[in-house]
Design a protein around this motif. Sequence first.
Motif, short mmCIF file in Angstrom:
data_model
loop_
_atom_site.label_atom_id
_atom_site.label_comp_id
_atom_site.label_asym_id
_atom_site.label_seq_id
_atom_site.Cartn_x
_atom_site.Cartn_y
_atom_site.Cartn_z
N PHE A 2 0.83 -1.20 0.00
CA PHE A 2 0.00 0.00 0.00
C PHE A 2 0.87 1.25 0.00
O PHE A 2 0.63 2.20 -0.76
CB PHE A 2 -0.92 0.01 1.22
N SER A 3 1.87 1.27 0.85
CA SER A 3 2.72 2.45 0.98
C SER A 3 3.45 2.73 -0.33
O SER A 3 3.55 3.89 -0.77
CB SER A 3 3.72 2.25 2.12
N ALA A 4 3.96 1.69 -0.98
CA ALA A 4 4.69 1.90 -2.24
C ALA A 4 3.77 2.46 -3.32
O ALA A 4 4.13 3.42 -4.01
CB ALA A 4 5.31 0.58 -2.69
N LEU A 5 2.60 1.86 -3.49
CA LEU A 5 1.69 2.31 -4.54
C LEU A 5 1.31 3.78 -4.38
O LEU A 5 1.07 4.49 -5.37
CB LEU A 5 0.42 1.46 -4.52
N HIS A 6 1.27 4.25 -3.13
CA HIS A 6 0.90 5.64 -2.86
C HIS A 6 2.13 6.53 -2.66
O HIS A 6 2.00 7.70 -2.29
CB HIS A 6 0.01 5.71 -1.62
N ASN A 7 3.32 5.97 -2.90
CA ASN A 7 4.58 6.70 -2.71
C ASN A 7 4.70 7.27 -1.30
O ASN A 7 5.18 8.38 -1.10
CB ASN A 7 4.72 7.82 -3.75
N GLN A 8 4.27 6.47 -0.35
CA GLN A 8 4.31 6.87 1.06
C GLN A 8 5.41 6.07 1.77
O GLN A 8 5.52 4.85 1.57
CB GLN A 8 2.97 6.58 1.73
N PRO A 9 6.21 6.72 2.60
CA PRO A 9 7.31 6.00 3.26
C PRO A 9 6.83 5.06 4.36
O PRO A 9 5.88 5.37 5.08
CB PRO A 9 8.16 7.12 3.82
N VAL A 10 7.49 3.93 4.47
CA VAL A 10 7.33 3.08 5.65
C VAL A 10 8.23 3.61 6.76
O VAL A 10 7.89 3.56 7.93
CB VAL A 10 7.68 1.62 5.31
N ALA A 11 9.39 4.13 6.36
CA ALA A 11 10.36 4.64 7.33
C ALA A 11 11.10 5.83 6.75
O ALA A 11 11.06 6.09 5.54
CB ALA A 11 11.35 3.54 7.72
N THR A 12 11.77 6.55 7.62
CA THR A 12 12.60 7.68 7.20
C THR A 12 13.82 7.18 6.44
O THR A 12 14.00 5.98 6.26
CB THR A 12 13.04 8.51 8.42
N LYS A 13 14.66 8.11 6.04
CA LYS A 13 15.89 7.76 5.31
C LYS A 13 15.58 6.94 4.07
O LYS A 13 16.28 5.98 3.72
CB LYS A 13 16.87 7.00 6.21
N ASN A 14 14.49 7.34 3.37
CA ASN A 14 14.07 6.62 2.16
C ASN A 14 13.95 5.12 2.42
O ASN A 14 14.54 4.29 1.74
CB ASN A 14 15.04 6.90 1.00
N ASN A 15 13.15 4.81 3.43
CA ASN A 15 12.87 3.42 3.82
C ASN A 15 14.13 2.66 4.23
O ASN A 15 14.20 1.44 4.09
CB ASN A 15 12.16 2.67 2.70
N GLY A 16 15.09 3.40 4.77
CA GLY A 16 16.29 2.76 5.29
C GLY A 16 17.45 2.68 4.33
O GLY A 16 18.56 2.34 4.74
N TYR A 17 17.24 2.99 3.06
CA TYR A 17 18.32 2.92 2.09
C TYR A 17 19.44 3.90 2.41
O TYR A 17 20.60 3.65 2.07
CB TYR A 17 17.79 3.22 0.68
N ASP A 18 19.10 5.01 3.05
CA ASP A 18 20.08 6.06 3.28
C ASP A 18 20.68 6.07 4.67
O ASP A 18 21.35 7.04 5.05
CB ASP A 18 19.45 7.44 2.98
N GLY A 19 20.44 5.03 5.46
CA GLY A 19 21.09 5.02 6.77
C GLY A 19 20.45 4.06 7.76
O GLY A 19 19.24 3.82 7.72
N LEU A 20 21.27 3.53 8.66
CA LEU A 20 20.78 2.62 9.68
C LEU A 20 20.01 3.33 10.77
O LEU A 20 19.40 2.68 11.62
CB LEU A 20 21.94 1.84 10.30
N ASP A 21 20.04 4.67 10.75
CA ASP A 21 19.27 5.43 11.73
C ASP A 21 17.84 5.71 11.25
O ASP A 21 17.15 6.57 11.81
CB ASP A 21 19.97 6.75 12.07
N ALA A 22 17.37 4.98 10.26
CA ALA A 22 15.99 5.11 9.79
C ALA A 22 15.02 4.69 10.89
O ALA A 22 15.31 3.79 11.68
CB ALA A 22 15.77 4.26 8.55
N ARG A 23 13.88 5.36 10.93
CA ARG A 23 12.85 5.04 11.92
C ARG A 23 11.48 5.01 11.23
O ARG A 23 11.25 5.71 10.23
CB ARG A 23 12.85 6.06 13.06
N LEU A 24 10.56 4.24 11.74
CA LEU A 24 9.24 4.07 11.13
C LEU A 24 8.43 5.36 11.17
O LEU A 24 8.59 6.18 12.08
CB LEU A 24 8.46 2.96 11.85
N GLU A 25 7.54 5.51 10.19
CA GLU A 25 6.62 6.65 10.21
C GLU A 25 5.27 6.32 9.58
O GLU A 25 4.58 7.20 9.06
CB GLU A 25 7.26 7.87 9.52
#
Length: 450
Positions: free
Chosen positions: A205-228
């Motif tokens: 659902f999140s992908a189809l609506h271009n909505q993030p599951v987590a910060t840092k571009n869903n974790g691709y940009d860092g281990l400090d990603a957090r859910l949103e």
Amino acid sequence: MTIIKRGFAALAAGALSTALAVPAFAEPVKFDFWFGLSGDLARVVDTLCKNFNESQKDYEVVCTSQGNYDATLQNTIAAFRAGKQPTVVQVYDVGTATMMLSGAYKPADKLMEENGYKIDYADYFPGIARYYATSKGEMLSFPFNSSTALMYWNKDAFAKIGKTEAPKTWEDVGADLKALKDAGYECPMAINISANESWQLMEQFSALHNQPVATKNNGYDGLDARLEVNKTKFVQYVTDLKKWYDAGLVKIKSKDLGQDMVQAFATGTCQVILTSVGDHGTVGRTQKEGMNWDVAELPVYAGTERKNSLVGGASLWVLSGKSDAEYKGAAAFLNFIHDPKTALFWSTNTGYIPVTKSGFDFMKSNGFYDKAPYKGREVAIESLTASEPTEITRGVRLGNFTQIRAEFGTQMQAIFANKVSVQEGLDTLVKNGDAILERFQQTYPGKTLP
């Protein structure tokens, strides 16, 4: 995760010795492939391995099912400790971040190049390739069994409410479910809210609506990603699902309750489900006699610019600490799997989709999608290629994600049991999920994803 870290740390510290070179004029070079599929799917993998072994005389792949994905990863770690790891291992999608950080692999693109194989990586569907590639686009593993989620709908039931097409928006879904209920259908739509359904309900659902599951571009940009997910359109989606559940338009179906949702759909008990294209063959083999059904892309909310759906399944990793001869065998095996003719065999016998454009084109040219039981599976490709992947729709790369999925199941059950409100449940999911992510980050201090 501590076990995973210790297991792969042993490799990084040089605890493993390289296997002895195969003497001249020896029997075909043997190498191990461990995988996590079972049942009918395991038998198909065994046939695939047999086909490879019979296609040439230099190598022999020994294929062994470990029972499931979790066991495959854990058994591989244990094998590393003993210096008996397989050459090739199948790792499920949510284990990608762990494998990347382990350093316990030989990058697939380098393996193929070193052994003289020219692979056109642009031939892979972008939504599949980018899930298993580095931020620079380097392929670390080879996509293997790939799928995405679709809507399965009973055409006979919808004909009774005057509809000839599946609903394209969630607003239409709500109206159609009510019409089905008014027409006498006890179970207009079935869902499951267990941990595994995070893939269908939250991630797709999140992908189809271009909505993030987590910060840092869903974790691709860092281990400090957090859910949103407690502050995106996902809140509205869960709210609607709960509203429809309370009105009797949605039923929860699972094996624990006596009938899973795929069985409920195939028997005509429920008229709509959301599940993997990998279930297409199961529905076709077990459907109620004479039932007319089809698949469609998952709906989006009105006004949404649809994006590509996410790939599920697993990829093949080539592991460190093996001999040059074994690596040559692994490269030959991966090249065999990459062949479009193998894609046709794989999809025919499993329901999984081809991972390359050439494989898809080869299957179309052979009439694969022209009629039952395979007609409709091409919708999965359309869903995966609905757009160029964005920084959000390329995938979810979070550590310990199986634990986060388990937390998803716990909180969804609390919501549907009226123990907490939708917002309270999702807030708790984020709070507990962030604690899981923090522990993963602490396991790999100072490290970044490639």
